[in-house]
Design a protein around this motif. Sequence first.
Motif, PDB file in Angstrom:
ATOM      1  N   GLY A 246     -10.316 -20.782  52.516  1.00 14.09           N
ATOM      2  CA  GLY A 246      -9.358 -21.047  51.447  1.00 14.09           C
ATOM      3  C   GLY A 246      -7.916 -20.979  51.911  1.00 14.09           C
ATOM      4  O   GLY A 246      -7.540 -20.092  52.687  1.00 14.09           O
ATOM      5  N   LEU A 247      -7.120 -21.938  51.440  1.00 19.47           N
ATOM      6  CA  LEU A 247      -5.695 -22.005  51.750  1.00 19.47           C
ATOM      7  C   LEU A 247      -4.877 -21.845  50.480  1.00 19.47           C
ATOM      8  O   LEU A 247      -5.381 -22.026  49.369  1.00 19.47           O
ATOM      9  CB  LEU A 247      -5.351 -23.352  52.398  1.00 19.47           C
ATOM     10  CG  LEU A 247      -6.063 -23.703  53.705  1.00 19.47           C
ATOM     11  CD1 LEU A 247      -5.637 -25.099  54.174  1.00 19.47           C
ATOM     12  CD2 LEU A 247      -5.781 -22.669  54.783  1.00 19.47           C
ATOM     13  N   LEU A 248      -3.598 -21.538  50.659  1.00 15.12           N
ATOM     14  CA  LEU A 248      -2.694 -21.388  49.521  1.00 15.12           C
ATOM     15  C   LEU A 248      -1.943 -22.671  49.197  1.00 15.12           C
ATOM     16  O   LEU A 248      -1.275 -22.760  48.166  1.00 15.12           O
ATOM     17  CB  LEU A 248      -1.692 -20.258  49.785  1.00 15.12           C
ATOM     18  CG  LEU A 248      -2.309 -18.863  49.955  1.00 15.12           C
ATOM     19  CD1 LEU A 248      -1.228 -17.838  50.259  1.00 15.12           C
ATOM     20  CD2 LEU A 248      -3.093 -18.462  48.708  1.00 15.12           C
ATOM     21  N   THR A 249      -2.032 -23.643  50.070  1.00 13.74           N
ATOM     22  CA  THR A 249      -1.472 -24.969  49.814  1.00 13.74           C
ATOM     23  C   THR A 249      -2.334 -25.969  50.579  1.00 13.74           C
ATOM     24  O   THR A 249      -2.852 -25.639  51.658  1.00 13.74           O
ATOM     25  CB  THR A 249       0.007 -25.053  50.258  1.00 13.74           C
ATOM     26  OG1 THR A 249       0.632 -26.213  49.688  1.00 13.74           O
ATOM     27  CG2 THR A 249       0.156 -25.108  51.764  1.00 13.74           C
ATOM     28  N   PRO A 250      -2.569 -27.167  50.060  1.00 16.34           N
ATOM     29  CA  PRO A 250      -3.533 -28.085  50.670  1.00 16.34           C
ATOM     30  C   PRO A 250      -2.982 -28.875  51.852  1.00 16.34           C
ATOM     31  O   PRO A 250      -3.080 -30.106  51.915  1.00 16.34           O
ATOM     32  CB  PRO A 250      -3.895 -29.011  49.497  1.00 16.34           C
ATOM     33  CG  PRO A 250      -2.642 -29.065  48.685  1.00 16.34           C
ATOM     34  CD  PRO A 250      -2.058 -27.684  48.775  1.00 16.34           C
TER      35      PRO A 250
END
Length: 316
Positions: A246-250
């Motif tokens: 999971g990332l905080l921005t794509p």
Amino acid sequence: MRVGLIVDSACDLPFEFSRRNNLFILPVTARIDGQTYVDDHDPVKTAEFYDSGLLQKGHHAETEAYSAGQIHDLFLNEIVTQYDVAFCETVTRSRSRIFQNATEAMNSVMAHYHDAREAAGREGKFSMRVIDSKQIFAGQGLLAAHTLRLIDQKLSKNALRQQVEDFTDQIFTAVIPRDLHYIRERARRRGDKSVSAVVAFLGKALNITPVLFGKGAEGKPVAKTRNFDAAVEKVMNYAVGRIEAGLLTPYVSLSCGLSWEEIEALPGLDQLRETCARHNVELLLSQMGITSSIYIGPGSLCLSLAAEEHDFSDHQ
């Protein structure tokens, strides 16, 4: 409200991405072997620089940020007349004078912008903010891409500023310096003693390629590999694992001081692309600009992403 985004030439992003999003570039001047380059991210200039072979002499290069006066003129002529609000994101202030010069220029512009704005036919007030990205190279590119995403959300200028500044502490960067001798010599000329002669010697004698990792520009060695390809595989594995977690921005930002043929042959790049596609993440793949390639040396690689707290070893 029209919002503009300004970055400096240490910010690595694909040229078409920058052009499509109307990013304004603050240039840096580089002087090598009697030749002068103004790094404004022009892809033709960048290609000429790589083809010239001058990067091999980059540790002797003198790079110079635009002065406060030069930045003032750019802001007044190009930004005040086009935008109502502007954000300028600079390379980390610990590595450059750009933040200081841009802040001085902004203060001057804010006191004198009215006539230029009126002459351009733009109504209303103008506001501006200079932000220390706390990043280098691909990390700056990631921050810029995320900022553009926030701008599209039509946030208030105060909410936008706060979210951008908070986000600077959530970016992780992995760097592979190809030549430790280059890094040491470049650092020595700048008065930075962080790379010792012993480390540089060992890297050359034993063909050790380190991976540096950390938040923003404050990376520490997390792996020592026997060759560049092995180091690249570790960084690619890290990125794939972190995307899946999971990332905080794509976005994942990857810049390389290599030719495009060499970039396309990087081990693990295809897997990284496939993982990005599966998770709707955009891979911002670029050739390092003149400024960043001089700083870190030929053949180097820099990858950045934003995520919750983690260690590099979590994704190996």
